[in-house]
Design a protein around this motif. Sequence first.
Motif, mmCIF file in Angstrom:
data_model
loop_
_atom_site.group_PDB
_atom_site.id
_atom_site.type_symbol
_atom_site.label_atom_id
_atom_site.label_comp_id
_atom_site.label_asym_id
_atom_site.label_seq_id
_atom_site.Cartn_x
_atom_site.Cartn_y
_atom_site.Cartn_z
ATOM 1 N N GLN A 204 0.890 -1.174 0.192
ATOM 2 C CA GLN A 204 -0.131 0.286 0.083
ATOM 3 C C GLN A 204 0.828 1.289 -0.371
ATOM 4 O O GLN A 204 0.507 2.350 -0.480
ATOM 5 N N ARG A 205 2.247 0.963 0.898
ATOM 6 C CA ARG A 205 2.574 2.169 0.905
ATOM 7 C C ARG A 205 4.533 2.846 0.223
ATOM 8 O O ARG A 205 4.647 3.784 0.033
ATOM 9 N N VAL A 206 3.718 1.157 -0.709
ATOM 10 C CA VAL A 206 5.060 1.911 -1.850
ATOM 11 C C VAL A 206 5.675 3.266 -2.366
ATOM 12 O O VAL A 206 4.598 3.487 -2.999
ATOM 13 N N ASP A 207 6.542 3.477 -3.047
ATOM 14 C CA ASP A 207 6.543 4.550 -3.793
ATOM 15 C C ASP A 207 6.573 3.968 -5.166
ATOM 16 O O ASP A 207 8.068 3.597 -5.661
ATOM 17 N N PRO A 208 6.070 4.226 -6.294
ATOM 18 C CA PRO A 208 5.942 3.636 -7.202
ATOM 19 C C PRO A 208 7.123 4.525 -8.193
ATOM 20 O O PRO A 208 8.187 3.256 -9.065
ATOM 21 N N THR A 209 8.044 4.968 -7.251
ATOM 22 C CA THR A 209 9.106 5.730 -8.453
ATOM 23 C C THR A 209 10.539 4.966 -7.516
ATOM 24 O O THR A 209 11.605 5.425 -8.270
ATOM 25 N N ALA A 210 9.978 4.301 -6.440
ATOM 26 C CA ALA A 210 11.177 4.002 -5.882
ATOM 27 C C ALA A 210 12.524 2.732 -6.935
ATOM 28 O O ALA A 210 11.589 1.669 -7.328
ATOM 29 N N HIS A 211 13.992 2.942 -6.434
ATOM 30 C CA HIS A 211 14.424 2.022 -7.586
ATOM 31 C C HIS A 211 15.049 0.506 -6.898
ATOM 32 O O HIS A 211 14.647 -0.457 -6.823
ATOM 33 N N VAL A 212 14.791 1.337 -5.377
ATOM 34 C CA VAL A 212 15.090 0.192 -4.573
ATOM 35 C C VAL A 212 14.333 0.236 -3.420
ATOM 36 O O VAL A 212 13.802 1.536 -2.382
ATOM 37 N N ILE A 213 13.823 -0.959 -2.868
ATOM 38 C CA ILE A 213 13.275 -1.097 -1.658
ATOM 39 C C ILE A 213 13.645 -1.862 -0.230
ATOM 40 O O ILE A 213 14.364 -2.849 -0.360
ATOM 41 N N ALA A 214 14.025 -0.975 0.754
ATOM 42 C CA ALA A 214 14.186 -1.878 1.960
ATOM 43 C C ALA A 214 14.147 -1.880 2.918
ATOM 44 O O ALA A 214 12.733 -1.278 3.340
ATOM 45 N N ILE A 215 13.976 -3.377 3.744
ATOM 46 C CA ILE A 215 13.515 -3.755 4.926
ATOM 47 C C ILE A 215 13.747 -4.579 5.584
ATOM 48 O O ILE A 215 14.606 -5.442 5.280
ATOM 49 N N ASP A 216 13.786 -3.921 6.825
ATOM 50 C CA ASP A 216 14.628 -4.244 8.036
ATOM 51 C C ASP A 216 13.958 -4.655 9.502
ATOM 52 O O ASP A 216 12.285 -4.785 8.708
ATOM 53 N N GLU A 217 14.170 -5.707 9.866
ATOM 54 C CA GLU A 217 13.353 -7.032 10.742
ATOM 55 C C GLU A 217 12.940 -7.296 10.015
ATOM 56 O O GLU A 217 11.136 -7.789 10.699
ATOM 57 N N ALA A 218 12.625 -7.993 9.642
ATOM 58 C CA ALA A 218 11.622 -8.453 7.593
ATOM 59 C C ALA A 218 10.753 -9.680 8.845
ATOM 60 O O ALA A 218 10.292 -10.957 8.410
ATOM 61 N N GLN A 219 11.588 -10.603 9.822
ATOM 62 C CA GLN A 219 11.476 -11.220 10.918
ATOM 63 C C GLN A 219 10.049 -11.842 11.241
ATOM 64 O O GLN A 219 8.949 -12.555 11.433
ATOM 65 N N PHE A 220 9.977 -10.558 11.508
ATOM 66 C CA PHE A 220 8.394 -9.924 12.320
ATOM 67 C C PHE A 220 6.985 -9.734 11.504
ATOM 68 O O PHE A 220 5.965 -9.827 11.663
ATOM 69 N N LEU A 221 7.333 -9.524 10.170
ATOM 70 C CA LEU A 221 6.786 -9.330 9.262
ATOM 71 C C LEU A 221 5.661 -11.046 8.711
ATOM 72 O O LEU A 221 6.481 -11.549 9.047
ATOM 73 N N ASP A 222 4.482 -10.930 8.686
ATOM 74 C CA ASP A 222 4.285 -11.923 8.466
ATOM 75 C C ASP A 222 4.677 -13.352 6.831
ATOM 76 O O ASP A 222 5.444 -12.106 5.774
ATOM 77 N N ALA A 223 3.965 -14.248 6.594
ATOM 78 C CA ALA A 223 4.816 -14.620 5.096
ATOM 79 C C ALA A 223 4.680 -13.999 4.262
ATOM 80 O O ALA A 223 4.670 -14.245 3.725
ATOM 81 N N GLY A 224 3.306 -12.885 3.791
ATOM 82 C CA GLY A 224 2.987 -13.114 2.885
ATOM 83 C C GLY A 224 4.113 -11.725 2.193
ATOM 84 O O GLY A 224 3.904 -11.247 1.214
ATOM 85 N N VAL A 225 5.006 -11.305 2.913
ATOM 86 C CA VAL A 225 6.115 -10.526 3.134
ATOM 87 C C VAL A 225 7.304 -11.102 1.865
ATOM 88 O O VAL A 225 8.050 -10.648 0.872
#
Length: 203
Positions: A79-100
């Motif tokens: 929902q919040r991803v910037d469509p113009t971003a070239h690089v998407i970084a996600i920190d602490e991914a272990q806390f996110l659901d399997a949909g990641v």
Amino acid sequence: MSAGFHTSGGWIEVIAGVMFSGKSEELMRRVRRATIARKRVQVFKSHLDDRYAGLWMVTSHDQRSLEAVPVDSSAQIMQRVDPTAHVIAIDEAQFLDAGVVAVATALAERGRRVIIAGTDTDFRGEPFGAMPQLMAVAETVDKLHAICVLCGNAACRNQRLIDGQPAPYDSPTIMVGAADSYEARCRACHMVPRADAAQGRLL
Ligand code: ADP
Ligand code: ZN
């Protein structure tokens, strides 16, 4: 990212390891270098980790920080991803659901560079959240180590302490706001007491 990896499309790179192994530092280093290369970078992090600076920053244990969008679920990243971003970084991914896993895959298929940092094992030494799947689908995986606070060898385990004592195996994986603490330890120094260990049984 590992030397020698080239692609014209998007890809996923995972930075895994225990707490204090330098994952946030490495994520920040990659983000800084992408920014120098004039790439637009967007950083997300799980809401659950609010150490030091609060929810809007990725902060390493050496107190360097980076602005980040807090999320509670993988759907919020989409929902919040910037469509113009070239690089998407996600920190602490272990806390996110399997949909990641599907989110990272979709972003890579849209040509994005996806950098994921997370703790790959929980306090028991067992795989944590979607990290194993993320490591499997990634183009590159770097597994970092900390220093064992007891013996000085390479640490690959998160030692949870509750009131200074090793946390038992059946304590909850995530204790938000609890009075527990963590230490980096090697396999030999890592302790996870089992409920019936007192009876001398090896489980
Ligand atoms: P992570 O994101 O993996 O938890 P950070 O990047 O936040 O790690 O922090 C790494 C830094 O933590 C190291 O550069 C070092 O300064 C510090 N540190 C504190 N305790 C330890 C330890 N036991 N082993 C290694 N580094 C440690
Ligand atoms: Zn040790």
